[in-house]
Design a protein around this motif. Structure first.
Motif, PDB file in Angstrom:
ATOM      1  N   ALA A 224       2.629  -4.415 -19.683  1.00  0.00           N
ATOM      2  CA  ALA A 224       1.294  -4.619 -19.124  1.00  0.00           C
ATOM      3  C   ALA A 224       1.376  -5.004 -17.650  1.00  0.00           C
ATOM      4  O   ALA A 224       0.628  -4.484 -16.817  1.00  0.00           O
ATOM      5  N   ARG A 225       2.288  -5.902 -17.318  1.00  0.00           N
ATOM      6  CA  ARG A 225       2.442  -6.278 -15.913  1.00  0.00           C
ATOM      7  C   ARG A 225       2.919  -5.099 -15.080  1.00  0.00           C
ATOM      8  O   ARG A 225       2.467  -4.891 -13.950  1.00  0.00           O
ATOM      9  N   GLY A 226       3.833  -4.327 -15.639  1.00  0.00           N
ATOM     10  CA  GLY A 226       4.310  -3.161 -14.909  1.00  0.00           C
ATOM     11  C   GLY A 226       3.218  -2.134 -14.669  1.00  0.00           C
ATOM     12  O   GLY A 226       3.128  -1.549 -13.590  1.00  0.00           O
ATOM     13  N   GLY A 227       2.355  -1.922 -15.702  1.00  0.00           N
ATOM     14  CA  GLY A 227       1.252  -0.987 -15.524  1.00  0.00           C
ATOM     15  C   GLY A 227       0.264  -1.450 -14.460  1.00  0.00           C
ATOM     16  O   GLY A 227      -0.168  -0.665 -13.614  1.00  0.00           O
ATOM     17  N   GLY A 228      -0.073  -2.753 -14.504  1.00  0.00           N
ATOM     18  CA  GLY A 228      -0.963  -3.279 -13.471  1.00  0.00           C
ATOM     19  C   GLY A 228      -0.363  -3.193 -12.088  1.00  0.00           C
ATOM     20  O   GLY A 228      -1.037  -2.826 -11.114  1.00  0.00           O
ATOM     21  N   GLY A 229       0.903  -3.523 -11.980  1.00  0.00           N
ATOM     22  CA  GLY A 229       1.571  -3.421 -10.682  1.00  0.00           C
ATOM     23  C   GLY A 229       1.660  -1.992 -10.194  1.00  0.00           C
ATOM     24  O   GLY A 229       1.531  -1.721  -8.987  1.00  0.00           O
ATOM     25  N   LEU A 230       1.865  -1.032 -11.124  1.00  0.00           N
ATOM     26  CA  LEU A 230       1.944   0.377 -10.733  1.00  0.00           C
ATOM     27  C   LEU A 230       0.605   0.876 -10.196  1.00  0.00           C
ATOM     28  O   LEU A 230       0.563   1.612  -9.200  1.00  0.00           O
ATOM     29  N   VAL A 231      -0.488   0.475 -10.859  1.00  0.00           N
ATOM     30  CA  VAL A 231      -1.814   0.877 -10.375  1.00  0.00           C
ATOM     31  C   VAL A 231      -2.056   0.334  -8.970  1.00  0.00           C
ATOM     32  O   VAL A 231      -2.530   1.051  -8.073  1.00  0.00           O
ATOM     33  N   LEU A 232      -1.724  -0.929  -8.755  1.00  0.00           N
ATOM     34  CA  LEU A 232      -1.892  -1.524  -7.434  1.00  0.00           C
ATOM     35  C   LEU A 232      -1.011  -0.824  -6.402  1.00  0.00           C
ATOM     36  O   LEU A 232      -1.448  -0.571  -5.273  1.00  0.00           O
ATOM     37  N   ALA A 233       0.218  -0.487  -6.798  1.00  0.00           N
ATOM     38  CA  ALA A 233       1.119   0.189  -5.872  1.00  0.00           C
ATOM     39  C   ALA A 233       0.598   1.570  -5.498  1.00  0.00           C
ATOM     40  O   ALA A 233       0.662   1.982  -4.332  1.00  0.00           O
ATOM     41  N   VAL A 234       0.055   2.293  -6.474  1.00  0.00           N
ATOM     42  CA  VAL A 234      -0.499   3.620  -6.178  1.00  0.00           C
ATOM     43  C   VAL A 234      -1.672   3.520  -5.217  1.00  0.00           C
ATOM     44  O   VAL A 234      -1.792   4.312  -4.265  1.00  0.00           O
ATOM     45  N   MET A 235      -2.555   2.534  -5.446  1.00  0.00           N
ATOM     46  CA  MET A 235      -3.690   2.354  -4.535  1.00  0.00           C
ATOM     47  C   MET A 235      -3.213   2.032  -3.128  1.00  0.00           C
ATOM     48  O   MET A 235      -3.735   2.562  -2.133  1.00  0.00           O
ATOM     49  N   LEU A 236      -2.201   1.167  -3.010  1.00  0.00           N
ATOM     50  CA  LEU A 236      -1.680   0.837  -1.684  1.00  0.00           C
ATOM     51  C   LEU A 236      -1.028   2.047  -1.029  1.00  0.00           C
ATOM     52  O   LEU A 236      -1.166   2.255   0.185  1.00  0.00           O
ATOM     53  N   LEU A 237      -0.335   2.862  -1.823  1.00  0.00           N
ATOM     54  CA  LEU A 237       0.292   4.057  -1.271  1.00  0.00           C
ATOM     55  C   LEU A 237      -0.757   5.059  -0.786  1.00  0.00           C
ATOM     56  O   LEU A 237      -0.591   5.678   0.272  1.00  0.00           O
ATOM     57  N   VAL A 238      -1.823   5.222  -1.555  1.00  0.00           N
ATOM     58  CA  VAL A 238      -2.889   6.134  -1.131  1.00  0.00           C
ATOM     59  C   VAL A 238      -3.528   5.648   0.168  1.00  0.00           C
ATOM     60  O   VAL A 238      -3.724   6.420   1.115  1.00  0.00           O
ATOM     61  N   GLY A 239      -3.857   4.344   0.208  1.00  0.00           N
ATOM     62  CA  GLY A 239      -4.433   3.802   1.434  1.00  0.00           C
ATOM     63  C   GLY A 239      -3.483   3.896   2.613  1.00  0.00           C
ATOM     64  O   GLY A 239      -3.890   4.236   3.730  1.00  0.00           O
TER      65      GLY A 239
END
Length: 334
Positions: free
Chosen positions: A32-47
């Protein structure tokens, strides 16, 4: 209070309890923590990607990027003032049309519909949310636009004293006046986008309405309330946060809608406040329109426009998620 071996008073200290969660719980928590961190990382990468590609255009335009109406990147005159205003106007029209439909549909499904019909309506609403936007756009272009033109003309004739509904160049007294001044307008695009927004908002509101406390519902009936009286005193106050959250989620969808708006509007690169008059603009439609023919610098300018839209929708969706979470866990009726 307890006494130690020397007979002096000692303060009671609660014993710390610890339970080993076990391997399955630890694995689930890590996933669960990894999934949440991955979503945040993808958003930061897109931005970060958008910012990197847009930096050349932003560094040249500066703050004028937010105030310039024209879009001529290769000539050094470009900005998102016109398309940003158009995006917001289309989204506001969509929300104004979609929210009453969503509230009414959610109340009927959760409070009035028989159980068998309720399941069918829930499936239909979810299916409407899954329909591709290009289908709505084609429907709006070839069918709906011709049907709404008399309504647009009536609005301009009788409500034209309101600046936002005024149509310059239209002659209300001439029944043979061409209706082309009302086509490809913000109103048409907004109503089409509203059909995409309404199922999303309806699903959120229906879920929140269905969680209204059963005890308070029965208490309202016991005090002599009608069904509408119970809804007004229990369900609506309880679901207030869900209504706001569903509206903001729909607003986030409306701000980023691309193909449905691109097929309908006639792009104008000036601030156009008149929602009934022909001509509208949108950031997403601008990107779809100019992407294929953009130069290297023009592509950087489009990335800058995309970055502005990304940040705006991100703020709206974060706020909506926060409101919906609070409405599910801590809402109470008044």
């Amino acid at each position: 209070m307890t006494r130690d071996t020397r007979g002096t008073a000692a303060q009671d200290v609660p014993r710390r309890l610890y339970a080993d969660p076990g391997l399955p719980d630890r694995v689930f928590r890590g996933v669960a923590r990894g999934g949440g961190g991955l979503v945040l990382a993808v958003m930061l990468l897109v931005g970060g990607f958008l910012l990197y590609r847009a930096w050349e255009a932003l560094s040249r335009a500066g703050w004028s990027f937010l105030t310039t109406e024209a879009w001529e990147p290769d000539a050094g005159r470009f900005g998102i003032a016109a398309v940003l205003v158009g995006t917001v106007l289309i989204a506001l029209v969509a929300v104004a049309v979609a929210v009453p439909l969503a509230v009414g549909g959610a109340l009927y499904i959760s409070e009035y519909a028989p159980p068998r019909l309720r399941r069918t309506l829930i499936s239909v609403v979810d299916l409407m949310a899954a329909v591709p936007s290009v289908v709505y756009g084609l429907w709006g272009l070839f069918f709906f636009e011709g049907k709404i033109l008399p309504t647009a003309r009536w609005i301009a004739t009788y409500l034209g004293w309101i600046p936002v509904f005024r149509v310059d160049g239209a002659d209300p007294s001439d029944p043979l006046a061409p209706e082309s001044v009302y086509t490809s307008s913000t109103l048409v695009a907004g109503v089409v986008v509203a059909l995409m927004v309404a199922p999303i908002a309806c699903s959120v509101m229906r879920e929140v309405f269905s969680q209204a406390p059963v005890g308070e519902r029965e208490g309202a009936y016991a005090l002599g309330a009608t069904r509408w009286g119970m809804i007004r005193s229990v369900v609506l106050p309880f679901g207030k946060g869900g209504m706001i959250g569903g509206t903001m989620l729909g607003l986030g969808r409306a701000l980023g809608e691309t193909i449905g708006v691109y097929l309908i509007i006639s792009p104008v690169f000036e601030i156009q406040w008149h929602v009934v008059r022909s001509g509208a603009s949108s950031v997403a439609a601008l990107i779809a329109l100019r992407y294929g023919e953009a130069s290297e610098f023009g592509m950087s300018a489009l990335m800058a426009a995309g970055l502005a839209l990304f940040l705006m929708t991100l703020v709206v969706n974060f706020a909506a998620s926060s409101i919906v979470a609070r409405s599910r866990s801590g809402a109470a009726s008044e």
